[in-house]
Scaffold this motif. Structure first.
Motif, PDB file in Angstrom:
ATOM      1  N   SER A 239     -20.632   5.478  10.144  1.00 19.48           N
ATOM      2  CA  SER A 239     -20.878   5.135   8.754  1.00 19.48           C
ATOM      3  C   SER A 239     -19.959   5.905   7.823  1.00 19.48           C
ATOM      4  N   THR A 240     -19.649   7.161   8.196  1.00 19.27           N
ATOM      5  CA  THR A 240     -18.756   7.988   7.384  1.00 19.27           C
ATOM      6  C   THR A 240     -17.369   7.367   7.268  1.00 19.27           C
ATOM      7  N   CYS A 241     -16.921   6.713   8.339  1.00 17.84           N
ATOM      8  CA  CYS A 241     -15.565   6.166   8.388  1.00 17.84           C
ATOM      9  C   CYS A 241     -15.476   4.690   8.005  1.00 17.84           C
ATOM     10  N   ALA A 242     -16.623   4.018   7.901  1.00 17.62           N
ATOM     11  CA  ALA A 242     -16.611   2.557   7.746  1.00 17.62           C
ATOM     12  C   ALA A 242     -15.867   2.102   6.498  1.00 17.62           C
ATOM     13  N   SER A 243     -16.126   2.747   5.353  1.00 15.90           N
ATOM     14  CA  SER A 243     -15.486   2.335   4.102  1.00 15.90           C
ATOM     15  C   SER A 243     -13.980   2.502   4.177  1.00 15.90           C
ATOM     16  N   HIS A 244     -13.561   3.644   4.688  1.00 12.38           N
ATOM     17  CA  HIS A 244     -12.121   3.920   4.783  1.00 12.38           C
ATOM     18  C   HIS A 244     -11.445   2.957   5.742  1.00 12.38           C
ATOM     19  N   LEU A 245     -12.057   2.675   6.870  1.00  9.97           N
ATOM     20  CA  LEU A 245     -11.478   1.743   7.837  1.00  9.97           C
ATOM     21  C   LEU A 245     -11.343   0.344   7.243  1.00  9.97           C
ATOM     22  N   THR A 246     -12.338  -0.064   6.471  1.00  7.85           N
ATOM     23  CA  THR A 246     -12.277  -1.373   5.823  1.00  7.85           C
ATOM     24  C   THR A 246     -11.102  -1.435   4.848  1.00  7.85           C
ATOM     25  N   ALA A 247     -10.943  -0.389   4.016  1.00  6.36           N
ATOM     26  CA  ALA A 247      -9.844  -0.343   3.045  1.00  6.36           C
ATOM     27  C   ALA A 247      -8.488  -0.317   3.738  1.00  6.36           C
ATOM     28  N   VAL A 248      -8.378   0.470   4.815  1.00  3.69           N
ATOM     29  CA  VAL A 248      -7.119   0.576   5.560  1.00  3.69           C
ATOM     30  C   VAL A 248      -6.735  -0.765   6.177  1.00  3.69           C
ATOM     31  N   THR A 249      -7.711  -1.444   6.774  1.00  6.68           N
ATOM     32  CA  THR A 249      -7.443  -2.728   7.423  1.00  6.68           C
ATOM     33  C   THR A 249      -6.929  -3.760   6.427  1.00  6.68           C
ATOM     34  N   ILE A 250      -7.587  -3.852   5.273  1.00 11.66           N
ATOM     35  CA  ILE A 250      -7.170  -4.811   4.244  1.00 11.66           C
ATOM     36  C   ILE A 250      -5.790  -4.455   3.705  1.00 11.66           C
ATOM     37  N   PHE A 251      -5.576  -3.182   3.400  1.00  6.00           N
ATOM     38  CA  PHE A 251      -4.316  -2.742   2.790  1.00  6.00           C
ATOM     39  C   PHE A 251      -3.135  -2.961   3.724  1.00  6.00           C
ATOM     40  N   TYR A 252      -3.225  -2.432   4.938  1.00  8.75           N
ATOM     41  CA  TYR A 252      -2.089  -2.526   5.852  1.00  8.75           C
ATOM     42  C   TYR A 252      -1.899  -3.948   6.372  1.00  8.75           C
ATOM     43  N   GLY A 253      -2.995  -4.684   6.547  1.00  8.76           N
ATOM     44  CA  GLY A 253      -2.861  -6.066   6.988  1.00  8.76           C
ATOM     45  C   GLY A 253      -2.049  -6.890   5.996  1.00  8.76           C
ATOM     46  N   THR A 254      -2.353  -6.720   4.702  1.00  8.89           N
ATOM     47  CA  THR A 254      -1.614  -7.440   3.662  1.00  8.89           C
ATOM     48  C   THR A 254      -0.176  -6.957   3.581  1.00  8.89           C
ATOM     49  N   PHE A 255       0.028  -5.636   3.652  1.00 10.70           N
ATOM     50  CA  PHE A 255       1.357  -5.051   3.530  1.00 10.70           C
ATOM     51  C   PHE A 255       2.267  -5.521   4.660  1.00 10.70           C
ATOM     52  N   PHE A 256       1.765  -5.505   5.889  1.00 14.15           N
ATOM     53  CA  PHE A 256       2.569  -5.949   7.038  1.00 14.15           C
ATOM     54  C   PHE A 256       2.907  -7.428   6.923  1.00 14.15           C
ATOM     55  N   TYR A 257       1.972  -8.225   6.434  1.00 11.05           N
ATOM     56  CA  TYR A 257       2.243  -9.654   6.267  1.00 11.05           C
ATOM     57  C   TYR A 257       3.345  -9.868   5.231  1.00 11.05           C
ATOM     58  N   MET A 258       3.324  -9.055   4.170  1.00 10.70           N
ATOM     59  CA  MET A 258       4.295  -9.216   3.092  1.00 10.70           C
ATOM     60  C   MET A 258       5.706  -8.853   3.526  1.00 10.70           C
ATOM     61  N   TYR A 259       5.851  -7.755   4.273  1.00 10.80           N
ATOM     62  CA  TYR A 259       7.185  -7.207   4.488  1.00 10.80           C
ATOM     63  C   TYR A 259       7.732  -7.332   5.906  1.00 10.80           C
ATOM     64  N   LEU A 260       6.880  -7.645   6.877  1.00  9.53           N
ATOM     65  CA  LEU A 260       7.361  -7.632   8.252  1.00  9.53           C
ATOM     66  C   LEU A 260       7.431  -9.010   8.897  1.00  9.53           C
ATOM     67  N   GLN A 261       7.150 -10.072   8.148  1.00  9.79           N
ATOM     68  CA  GLN A 261       7.307 -11.410   8.714  1.00  9.79           C
ATOM     69  C   GLN A 261       8.689 -11.946   8.345  1.00  9.79           C
ATOM     70  N   PRO A 262       9.249 -12.872   9.135  1.00  9.68           N
ATOM     71  CA  PRO A 262      10.551 -13.461   8.809  1.00  9.68           C
ATOM     72  C   PRO A 262      10.493 -14.190   7.469  1.00  9.68           C
ATOM     73  N   HIS A 263      11.540 -14.003   6.653  1.00  5.47           N
ATOM     74  CA  HIS A 263      11.572 -14.627   5.337  1.00  5.47           C
ATOM     75  C   HIS A 263      12.341 -15.939   5.375  1.00  5.47           C
ATOM     76  N   SER A 264      11.830 -16.937   4.686  1.00 10.98           N
ATOM     77  CA  SER A 264      12.507 -18.215   4.556  1.00 10.98           C
ATOM     78  C   SER A 264      12.039 -18.859   3.265  1.00 10.98           C
ATOM     79  N   ASN A 265      12.691 -19.945   2.867  1.00 12.10           N
ATOM     80  CA  ASN A 265      12.275 -20.637   1.652  1.00 12.10           C
ATOM     81  C   ASN A 265      10.853 -21.161   1.753  1.00 12.10           C
ATOM     82  N   ASN A 266      10.466 -21.560   2.963  1.00  6.69           N
ATOM     83  CA  ASN A 266       9.117 -22.101   3.162  1.00  6.69           C
ATOM     84  C   ASN A 266       8.042 -21.022   3.084  1.00  6.69           C
TER      85      ASN A 266
END
Length: 309
Positions: A239-266
Motif C-alpha cells: 500500500s505504501t508503494c501503490a500510489s508511486h507505482l501507479t504514477a510511475v507507470t502512467i508517466f513512463y508509459g506515456t513518455f516512452f510512447y512519445m519518444y521511443l516509437q518510430p516517427h512517421s507522418n501517420n
C-alpha cells in the motif's frame, strides 16, 4: 535566426490537431476543465503538505515538489493551447517558443528525477527502516530535489540554446500544438545532426537512468516485502508503494510512447494525443492518485474539512 531565403523568422504557427477546427469548442471546454482542476489539485496538495504536521516527511516533501513541477510544465503549454483553440492568431514568437520548450523540458525532466528520488525513499523506508532518518535526512532530500531541478535546467538549456543556431527554409508552421524539439527540428534546413545526437543522448540517459533507479529500487522492495511473514505486513508495504507505482507507470508509459516509437507522418496525430496526456492530463492525475490512495492525505483532508465546516 534566418529563413532559407535570408528573411528573419520571428514566429511559428502551431498547427494543433487535425480535427480541432470541427471540435474546437469541445476541446477548449475539456482542456480548460482539466487545467483548472489540475491547478486546484496541485496547489491544494502543496498547501496541505505545508500546513499539516503529519505530512512533514521526505515522501511528502518530494510529493510537494512533484505537484509544483506539474503546475509549471502544464502551465507552459496549456494556456497557449487554449488560446489557439479560440483565436484566429495562433502564432507564437520564436523567443516565446524557445522559452516554452525550455520550461516544458526543464520541469518534465525534473519530474523524472523526482519520481526516481521517491523510489529511493520507498526503498530506504522498507528495506532499511532503522537507518531511514539518517539516510533520508532533510539535507539529503534538499540535495536530491535541487539536483533534479539542476539536471532538468541543464538538459533544456542545451536543447533550447541550440535552437538559436538554426535556420528555417521548409516552413514556419509546427506540426504540433506546442513547441517541442522534434517538430521544430523537422522544419529546419540547418544541419541538425548535433541536435538529434544530443536529444537522443540526453533524453535516453535521463529516461534510462531514472527508470533503472526505479526498477532496482522496487526489485529490492519486492524482495523485502516477500520476506515479511504476516499478510497484513505485506499488504501495508504494498500500500505504501501503490500510489508511486501507479504514477510511475502512467508517466513512463506515456513518455516512452512519445519518444521511443518510430516517427512517421501517420504517427503525428497519435503523438499529439500522447503529448496531451503527458503535458495536460498527468498533472491532473498525480494529485488524484496520491489523494485517493494515501491514508495520511485523506486524514489531513478530513481534518481540514472539519475545521472549515
Amino acid at each position: 535566426m534566418t529563413h532559407g531565403n535570408g528573411i528573419e523568422v520571428t514566429e511559428f504557427i502551431p498547427l494543433g490537431f487535425g480535427a480541432q477546427h470541427r471540435f474546437w469548442h469541445i476541446l477548449f471546454i475539456v482542456f480548460l476543465l482539466i487545467y483548472t482542476t489540475s491547478m486546484v489539485g496541485n496547489i491544494g496538495m502543496i498547501l496541505l503538505i505545508k500546513t499539516d504536521s503529519r505530512l512533514q516527511t521526505p515522501m511528502y516533501f518530494f510529493l510537494q515538489h512533484l505537484a509544483f513541477v506539474g503546475i509549471c510544465y502544464t502551465s507552459a503549454i496549456t494556456p497557449k493551447t487554449l488560446q489557439n483553440l479560440i483565436s484566429e492568431n495562433k502564432s507564437i514568437s520564436f523567443v516565446r517558443c524557445v522559452m516554452q520548450l525550455w520550461v516544458y523540458g526543464t520541469f518534465g525532466t525534473t519530474d523524472c528525477y523526482l519520481l526516481a528520488a521517491m523510489a529511493v525513499d520507498h526503498y530506504v523506508a522498507i528495506c532499511k527502516p532503522l537507518h531511514y532518518s539518517t539516510v533520508m535526512s532533510h539535507t539529503v532530500c534538499i540535495l536530491l530535489v535541487a539536483g533534479s531541478y539542476l539536471i532538468g535546467s541543464i538538459n533544456s538549456s542545451v536543447h533550447g540554446g541550440l535552437m538559436f543556431s538554426l535556420s528555417f527554409c521548409k516552413s514556419h508552421t509546427i506540426n504540433h500544438f506546442f513547441c517541442d524539439a522534434p517538430p521544430i527540428l523537422a522544419i529546419s534546413c540547418s544541419d541538425i545532426s548535433i541536435n538529434i545526437v544530443l536529444l537522443v543522448v540526453f533524453v535516453g540517459f535521463n529516461l534510462t537512468f531514472t527508470m533503472l533507479v526505479v526498477i532496482f529500487s522496487y526489485i529490492y522492495i519486492l524482495a523485502s516485502i516477500l520476506k515479511v511473514p504476516s499478510t497484513a505486513g505485506r499488504k501495508k508495504a504494498f500500500s505504501t508503494c501503490a500510489s508511486h507505482l501507479t504514477a510511475v507507470t502512467i508517466f513512463y508509459g506515456t513518455f516512452f510512447y512519445m519518444y521511443l516509437q518510430p516517427h512517421s507522418n501517420n504517427s503525428q496525430e497519435p503523438m499529439k494525443v500522447a503529448s496531451v496526456f503527458y503535458g495536460i492530463v498527468i498533472p491532473l492525475l498525480n494529485p488524484l492518485i496520491y489523494n485517493l490512495r494515501n491514508k495520511e492525505v485523506k486524514e489531513a483532508l478530513i481534518t481540514i474539512g472539519k475545521k472549515l465546516f
